[in-house]
Enzyme design. Structure first.
Site: not given
Ligand code: SF4
Length: 349
Positions: A192, A208, A83-84, A120, A138, A39, A26
């Site tokens: 992340c 960060c 489900g759901y 969302y 999300d 979605e 998608w």
């Molecule tokens: S540096 Fe910050 S934004 Fe990058 S992966 Fe690590 S925690 Fe996530």
């Protein structure tokens, strides 16, 4: 926009140009019906689990009008295992309202008014299909934003939702809403990640907050702990001359509109003798009847509930009957009915 924010948006878009390899059927899709379908299927469902369902749905119903015309029982059978089921019911209601109006809505408000579509999903469809400037939020996006900006406001509170919504929309490049929304979700899923984020090679690490202060395991914050309830279901397989009793679940509970065998629920585990003493069992089987096979036990984990189910078979005389919300169906035609996953798992045995 501040430099830290500009840095964030630019880096997410640059990262996406060189890492646009999270292939999903998608992705880059522009047909709003296909995007909406994906979605809805992916709400509370992992991508790997949802992908074959998405493919089956678009093959069976290539347009929203095809889905709108489909009988409810057929759509539920195709949905079986996801489900759901309220999602499936809402999806069908939305398809019928779109077909009735003559076209898929092309504004955020029109999309958000569809049954089963929350903030969302509306932002995802509006931005992916029409590039409308609405930021998605999300779990992936909450995590990336909470870590990068070092925000410890709980994400499941009104204040948290407000703060993250404002921030997400502030960061959104208005002319590249669809690409950016997809990119930030992919970034959260691939770099992340919830556990062991790839901070050492992360393009955002210079600014960060969580990485710089060693807080990656502490944000995002949630105020409530998920409470999982245990439920004990005892399904009675009441057989009569090659037929079996089933009924549709109509109460507002899990698995609404799916079918089941006569059910007795107990507040704690119960063996057959204990079960026989319960009013629920005596209402269904008032006469002492022997089981015809050893009981089988299965377990299913739902988000908020663990279902422990036992399946006990009984063979009954031809004069046995149950109230009219139960149906007696030939055992070899059970596949015509949609059942919860735990029952289809049992039937597969
Ligand atoms: S540096 Fe910050 S934004 Fe990058 S992966 Fe690590 S925690 Fe996530």
């Amino acid at each position: 926009m501040t430099d830290t924010k500009r840095f964030f948006t630019d880096r997410i878009l640059t990262w996406n140009r060189s890492h646009n390899d999270r292939t999903m059927p998608w992705k880059n899709e522009k047909n709003p019906y296909f995007i909406w379908l994906s979605e809805i299927i992916l709400q509370q469902t992992r991508v790997e689990q949802g992908r074959p369902y998405y493919e089956r749905f678009i093959a069976a119903y290539p347009t929203v009008n095809d889905l709108a015309k489909a009988p409810e029982e057929e759509v539920f059978r195709l949905w079986q295992g996801l489900g759901y089921y309220a999602r499936c019911k809402n999806m069908l209601a939305a398809a019928r309202s779109i077909a009735h109006s003559g076209k898929f809505p092309d504004t955020y408000e029109g999309i958000a008014a569809l049954k089963g579509v929350g903030a969302y999903t509306a932002a995802a469809i509006a931005s992916f299909a029409y590039n409308l400037p609405h930021a998605v939020l999300d779990g992936n996006v909450y995590r990336v934003l909470a870590r990068y900006f070092g925000i410890d406001t709980p994400i499941d509170t009104t204040a948290g939702k407000k703060r993250f919504t404002f921030l997400a929309n502030d960061l959104l490049p208005k002319n590249q809403a669809g690409i950016y929304n997809q990119a930030i979700m992919d970034f959260g899923a691939v770099v992340c990640k919830p556990q062991q984020p790839l901070c050492k090679t992360c393009t955002l690490s210079p600014h960060c907050e969580a990485f710089q202060k060693g807080l990656t395991d502490l944000v995002p914050v949630k105020s409530k702990k998920l409470i999982i309830k245990k439920r004990y279901f005892h399904f009675l397989l009441l057989e009569q001359d090659g037929k079996i009793w089933i009924r549709k679940r109509t109460a507002k509970d899990i698995w609404q509109n799916l079918h089941e065998f006569p059910l007795v629920e107990t507040p704690a585990p119960a063996d057959l003798e204990t079960l026989r003493q319960t009013p629920g069992f005596q209402r269904l089987l008032p006469i002492k009847t022997k089981t015809t096979a050893p009981g089988i036990e299965l377990k299913q984990q739902l988000t908020h509930q663990t279902i422990h189910a036992s399946f006990i078979r009984f063979s009954l005389s031809p004069d046995f009957t149950l109230p009219e919300d139960y149906m007696l169906v030939p055992a070899n035609q059970l596949d015509k009915y949609a059942f919860p996953k735990i029952i289809t798992d049992y039937l597969k045995r």
